[in-house]
Write an enzyme that holds these catalytic residues in place. Structure first.
Site, PDB file in Angstrom:
ATOM      1  N   CYS A 106       0.925  -1.258   0.068  1.00 48.22           N
ATOM      2  CA  CYS A 106      -0.136  -0.002   0.031  1.00 48.22           C
ATOM      3  C   CYS A 106       0.913   1.152   0.070  1.00 48.22           C
ATOM      4  CB  CYS A 106      -0.933  -0.049   1.186  1.00 48.22           C
ATOM      5  SG  CYS A 106      -2.508   1.124   0.967  1.00 48.22           S
ATOM      6  N   HIS A 208      -3.465  -4.801   0.559  1.00 49.34           N
ATOM      7  CA  HIS A 208      -3.075  -5.243   1.903  1.00 49.34           C
ATOM      8  C   HIS A 208      -3.292  -6.727   1.954  1.00 49.34           C
ATOM      9  CE1 HIS A 208      -2.230  -1.578   3.994  1.00 49.34           C
ATOM     10  NE2 HIS A 208      -3.252  -0.944   3.551  1.00 49.34           N
ATOM     11  N   GLU A 210      -1.755  -8.815   4.030  1.00 46.25           N
ATOM     12  CA  GLU A 210      -1.810  -9.290   5.326  1.00 46.25           C
ATOM     13  C   GLU A 210      -3.000  -9.316   5.753  1.00 46.25           C
ATOM     14  OE1 GLU A 210      -1.294  -6.103   4.428  1.00 46.25           O
ATOM     15  OE2 GLU A 210      -1.667  -4.744   5.935  1.00 46.25           O
TER      16      GLU A 210
END
Ligand code: MN
Length: 241
Positions: A106, A208, A210
């Site tokens: 990001c 993102h 994660e």
């Protein structure tokens, strides 16, 4: 020995605190890395930090001060934290020089790009007519839009030709910096991934991963490839000789 991964973090100058979403740490740990948080600090610490890590994870956060890519601030620019920018840009430039594996997420991809001399859109809704909604209004763990991945790229080798990703950005890469190429775009033309052209593992994604690991398990592969690259590049430190 598990590679040590430097993980950058955000901060809040007014309230004098640093912070980081736990999902980054869990993703690094699950992929076999040892996370080490690197708070914004004096630029002359950059080489010391790089000497104790094997890979660099550039995380998300606020906007990058446009002064760092040669623009004046425009309407639509959000919160900036110039100390963080200065520290992370120096860290990233030196990591690139060393050929250290980098995964940039990001805002991290924007940091990577500016460190390599590229530019950004300060606010895509104002600067890119007809762009999609890239600031999703749903939980971070839900994919939001599709990306098309360019063939014969590192990202295509990891994720294949297409993916569904989350989207929590209002800035984006405009001109890729030196030594970087586009590896994915959204259907509106917005650049969603960049990668290095110089051989070492350098990958930036605008989403993102994660936060997607549970719903989109293939996103875990981004961390696994990154940690493997950091592992291979680690000089032998095994004390068992
Ligand atoms: Mn997006």
């Amino acid at each position: 020995m598990a590679p040590v991964i430097g993980v950058t973090c955000d901060g809040d100058l007014e309230n004098r605190r640093f912070f980081l979403n736990r999902a980054y740490i869990e993703a690094v740990s699950c992929a076999g890395g040892i996370p080490l948080i690197l708070p914004p600090g004096p630029v002359d610490l950059v080489d010391r930090y790089l000497s104790i890590i094997d890979g660099l994870l550039l995380t998300g956060g606020g906007d990058i001060d446009p002064a760092f890519f040669g623009q004046e601030p425009r309407e639509g620019l959000g919160r900036v934290f110039p100390e963080r920018d200065e520290f992370e840009l120096a860290l990233t430039r030196r990591a690139l020089e060393r050929g250290m594996p980098i995964l940039a997420l990001c805002r991290g991809m924007q940091t990577l790009n500016v460190a390599a001399g590229g530019t950004l859109y300060q606010d895509i809704a104002r600067e890119v007519p007809g762009c999609w909604q890239h600031s999703q209004r749903k939980p971070r763990s839900h994919p939001h839009h599709t990306i098309e991945i360019l063939p014969e790229t590192l990202l295509a080798a990891i994720l294949g030709p297409r993916a569904r990703v989350n989207s929590m950005h209002h800035q984006a890469v405009r001109d890729p910096g030196e030594g970087l190429r586009v590896s994915a775009r959204a259907g509106d033309g917005i650049i969603e991934a960049l990668e290095g052209t110089r051989g070492s593992f350098v990958l930036g994604v605008q989403w993102h991963p994660e936060e997607l690991i549970t719903r989109c398990p293939e996103q875990r592969q981004l961390f696994q490839h990154f940690i493997s690259a950091a592992d291979i590049s680690t000089p032998c430190r095994n004390p068992g000789y």
